[in-house]
Design a protein around this motif. Structure first.
Motif, mmCIF file in Angstrom:
data_model
loop_
_atom_site.group_PDB
_atom_site.id
_atom_site.type_symbol
_atom_site.label_atom_id
_atom_site.label_comp_id
_atom_site.label_asym_id
_atom_site.label_seq_id
_atom_site.Cartn_x
_atom_site.Cartn_y
_atom_site.Cartn_z
ATOM 1 N N LEU A 125 0.772 -1.194 0.152
ATOM 2 C CA LEU A 125 0.068 0.106 -0.188
ATOM 3 C C LEU A 125 0.637 1.314 -0.069
ATOM 4 C CD1 LEU A 125 -2.567 -1.042 2.489
ATOM 5 C CD2 LEU A 125 -2.834 -0.341 0.069
ATOM 6 N N SER A 126 1.700 0.978 0.297
ATOM 7 C CA SER A 126 2.770 2.490 0.471
ATOM 8 C C SER A 126 3.605 2.424 -0.071
ATOM 9 C CB SER A 126 3.621 2.817 2.666
ATOM 10 O OG SER A 126 4.173 1.687 2.369
ATOM 11 N N SER A 127 3.844 1.224 -0.840
ATOM 12 C CA SER A 127 5.203 1.714 -1.991
ATOM 13 C C SER A 127 6.844 2.611 -1.360
ATOM 14 C CB SER A 127 5.104 2.118 -3.502
ATOM 15 O OG SER A 127 4.640 3.848 -3.010
ATOM 16 N N SER A 128 6.667 3.998 -1.736
ATOM 17 C CA SER A 128 8.178 4.606 -1.662
ATOM 18 C C SER A 128 8.024 4.805 -0.391
ATOM 19 C CB SER A 128 8.116 5.035 -3.111
ATOM 20 O OG SER A 128 7.439 6.295 -2.605
ATOM 21 N N ALA A 169 7.247 3.465 2.969
ATOM 22 C CA ALA A 169 6.927 1.910 3.685
ATOM 23 C C ALA A 169 7.810 2.588 4.616
ATOM 24 C CB ALA A 169 7.110 1.688 2.659
ATOM 25 N N TRP A 170 8.678 3.402 4.642
ATOM 26 C CA TRP A 170 9.238 3.907 6.017
ATOM 27 C C TRP A 170 8.691 4.717 6.958
ATOM 28 C CZ3 TRP A 170 11.342 8.786 7.101
ATOM 29 C CH2 TRP A 170 11.316 10.206 7.087
ATOM 30 N N LEU A 171 8.149 5.320 6.713
ATOM 31 C CA LEU A 171 7.263 6.324 7.147
ATOM 32 C C LEU A 171 6.423 5.431 8.114
ATOM 33 C CD1 LEU A 171 6.542 9.557 4.428
ATOM 34 C CD2 LEU A 171 7.913 9.074 6.785
ATOM 35 N N ALA A 172 5.593 5.000 7.950
ATOM 36 C CA ALA A 172 4.411 3.553 8.109
ATOM 37 C C ALA A 172 5.494 3.214 9.670
ATOM 38 C CB ALA A 172 4.831 2.235 7.640
ATOM 39 N N ALA A 173 6.038 2.590 9.911
ATOM 40 C CA ALA A 173 6.507 3.361 10.948
ATOM 41 C C ALA A 173 6.332 3.528 12.711
ATOM 42 C CB ALA A 173 7.615 2.333 11.857
ATOM 43 N N PRO A 174 7.473 5.023 12.730
ATOM 44 C CA PRO A 174 6.954 6.074 12.776
ATOM 45 C C PRO A 174 5.751 6.869 13.164
ATOM 46 C CG PRO A 174 8.485 6.463 11.291
ATOM 47 C CD PRO A 174 8.122 5.193 11.068
#
Length: 135
Positions: free
Chosen positions: A34-37, A39-44
Protein backbone atom coordinates in the motif's frame (compact mmCIF):
# COMPACT_ATOMS: atom_id res chain seq x y z
CA UNK A 1 13.51 -28.94 34.85
CA UNK A 2 12.00 -28.28 38.28
CA UNK A 3 13.74 -24.90 38.52
CA UNK A 4 12.58 -23.73 35.09
CA UNK A 5 9.91 -21.31 36.27
CA UNK A 6 8.34 -18.79 33.95
CA UNK A 7 7.73 -15.35 35.37
CA UNK A 8 4.85 -13.01 34.59
CA UNK A 9 6.78 -10.91 32.08
CA UNK A 10 7.83 -13.99 30.12
CA UNK A 11 4.25 -15.30 30.14
CA UNK A 12 2.88 -11.98 28.85
CA UNK A 13 5.52 -11.89 26.12
CA UNK A 14 4.64 -15.43 25.10
CA UNK A 15 0.92 -14.64 25.02
CA UNK A 16 1.56 -11.46 23.00
CA UNK A 17 3.63 -13.32 20.42
CA UNK A 18 1.12 -16.18 20.20
CA UNK A 19 -1.87 -13.88 19.72
CA UNK A 20 -0.22 -11.65 17.15
CA UNK A 21 1.23 -14.37 14.94
CA UNK A 22 -1.61 -14.20 12.38
CA UNK A 23 -1.25 -10.42 12.22
CA UNK A 24 2.51 -10.62 11.86
CA UNK A 25 2.18 -12.87 8.84
CA UNK A 26 -0.21 -10.67 6.88
CA UNK A 27 0.33 -7.02 7.74
CA UNK A 28 3.93 -6.30 6.68
CA UNK A 29 3.46 -7.35 3.06
CA UNK A 30 0.11 -5.55 2.84
CA UNK A 31 1.55 -2.34 4.30
CA UNK A 32 4.53 -2.35 1.96
CA UNK A 33 2.27 -2.88 -1.03
CA UNK A 34 0.00 0.00 0.00
CA UNK A 35 2.69 2.50 0.90
CA UNK A 36 5.28 1.71 -1.83
CA UNK A 37 8.05 4.36 -1.61
CA UNK A 38 6.80 5.86 1.66
CA UNK A 39 7.00 2.54 3.52
CA UNK A 40 9.66 3.85 5.89
CA UNK A 41 7.08 6.30 7.34
CA UNK A 42 4.70 3.54 8.42
CA UNK A 43 6.51 2.57 11.63
CA UNK A 44 7.07 6.07 13.07
CA UNK A 45 3.53 7.16 12.25
CA UNK A 46 1.99 4.01 13.71
CA UNK A 47 4.19 4.20 16.82
CA UNK A 48 2.77 7.53 18.01
CA UNK A 49 -0.88 6.51 18.58
CA UNK A 50 0.12 3.09 19.89
CA UNK A 51 2.51 4.64 22.40
CA UNK A 52 -0.14 7.14 23.51
CA UNK A 53 -2.69 4.35 23.92
CA UNK A 54 -0.26 2.25 25.96
CA UNK A 55 0.55 5.18 28.23
CA UNK A 56 -3.11 6.16 28.65
CA UNK A 57 -4.35 2.64 29.36
CA UNK A 58 -1.38 1.93 31.62
CA UNK A 59 -2.16 5.01 33.68
CA UNK A 60 -5.80 3.99 34.03
CA UNK A 61 -5.02 0.36 34.82
CA UNK A 62 -2.53 1.40 37.54
CA UNK A 63 -5.37 3.12 39.38
CA UNK A 64 -7.05 -0.24 40.02
CA UNK A 65 -9.49 -0.24 37.13
CA UNK A 66 -10.29 -3.28 35.03
CA UNK A 67 -9.93 -3.38 31.26
CA UNK A 68 -13.71 -3.11 30.89
CA UNK A 69 -13.78 0.05 32.98
CA UNK A 70 -10.90 1.52 31.00
CA UNK A 71 -12.76 0.89 27.74
CA UNK A 72 -15.95 2.46 29.12
CA UNK A 73 -14.02 5.51 30.32
CA UNK A 74 -12.16 5.85 27.06
CA UNK A 75 -14.90 5.27 24.51
CA UNK A 76 -18.15 5.76 26.41
CA UNK A 77 -20.45 3.20 27.94
CA UNK A 78 -21.96 1.60 24.82
CA UNK A 79 -18.93 1.69 22.53
CA UNK A 80 -16.67 0.52 25.39
CA UNK A 81 -18.91 -2.46 26.08
CA UNK A 82 -19.04 -3.21 22.37
CA UNK A 83 -15.23 -3.13 22.20
CA UNK A 84 -14.93 -5.51 25.14
CA UNK A 85 -17.53 -7.77 23.52
CA UNK A 86 -15.53 -7.83 20.26
CA UNK A 87 -12.29 -8.57 22.11
CA UNK A 88 -14.00 -11.33 24.11
CA UNK A 89 -15.48 -12.93 20.99
CA UNK A 90 -12.15 -12.76 19.17
CA UNK A 91 -10.33 -14.35 22.10
CA UNK A 92 -12.96 -17.12 22.33
CA UNK A 93 -12.76 -17.92 18.62
CA UNK A 94 -8.98 -17.71 18.56
CA UNK A 95 -8.71 -19.83 21.70
CA UNK A 96 -10.96 -22.43 20.08
CA UNK A 97 -8.83 -22.40 16.96
CA UNK A 98 -5.64 -22.86 18.98
CA UNK A 99 -7.25 -25.66 20.99
CA UNK A 100 -8.40 -27.43 17.82
CA UNK A 101 -4.96 -27.04 16.22
CA UNK A 102 -3.28 -28.43 19.32
CA UNK A 103 -5.73 -31.33 19.39
CA UNK A 104 -4.98 -32.13 15.77
CA UNK A 105 -1.22 -32.00 16.31
CA UNK A 106 -1.44 -34.12 19.45
CA UNK A 107 -3.72 -36.77 18.01
CA UNK A 108 -1.85 -36.97 14.71
CA UNK A 109 1.55 -37.49 16.35
CA UNK A 110 0.91 -39.20 19.70
CA UNK A 111 -2.41 -40.99 19.17
CA UNK A 112 -2.93 -41.20 15.40
CA UNK A 113 -6.07 -43.36 15.59
CA UNK A 114 -7.83 -41.34 18.33
CA UNK A 115 -10.48 -38.74 17.49
CA UNK A 116 -9.66 -35.11 18.26
CA UNK A 117 -12.79 -34.54 20.37
CA UNK A 118 -11.29 -36.58 23.25
CA UNK A 119 -8.37 -34.18 23.52
CA UNK A 120 -10.63 -31.13 23.14
CA UNK A 121 -12.97 -32.29 25.93
CA UNK A 122 -10.03 -33.12 28.21
CA UNK A 123 -8.31 -29.78 27.53
CA UNK A 124 -11.53 -27.86 28.11
CA UNK A 125 -12.08 -29.73 31.39
CA UNK A 126 -8.57 -28.80 32.54
CA UNK A 127 -8.78 -25.16 31.41
CA UNK A 128 -12.33 -24.36 32.55
CA UNK A 129 -11.62 -24.30 36.32
CA UNK A 130 -8.53 -22.20 35.70
CA UNK A 131 -10.48 -19.76 33.53
CA UNK A 132 -13.23 -19.52 36.15
CA UNK A 133 -10.59 -19.06 38.89
CA UNK A 134 -11.79 -22.08 40.82
CA UNK A 135 -8.36 -23.74 40.86
Amino acid sequence: MENDLINRRQMLALAFVALLSPVALRFPSALVALSSSAAWLAAPIAAVPILLMILFMGALLRRGRTLGEVFELSFGKNIGRGGILLISLWLCFYGGFVLRSAAYRFTSTVYPSAPAWIFIVFSAAVCLPIALRKF
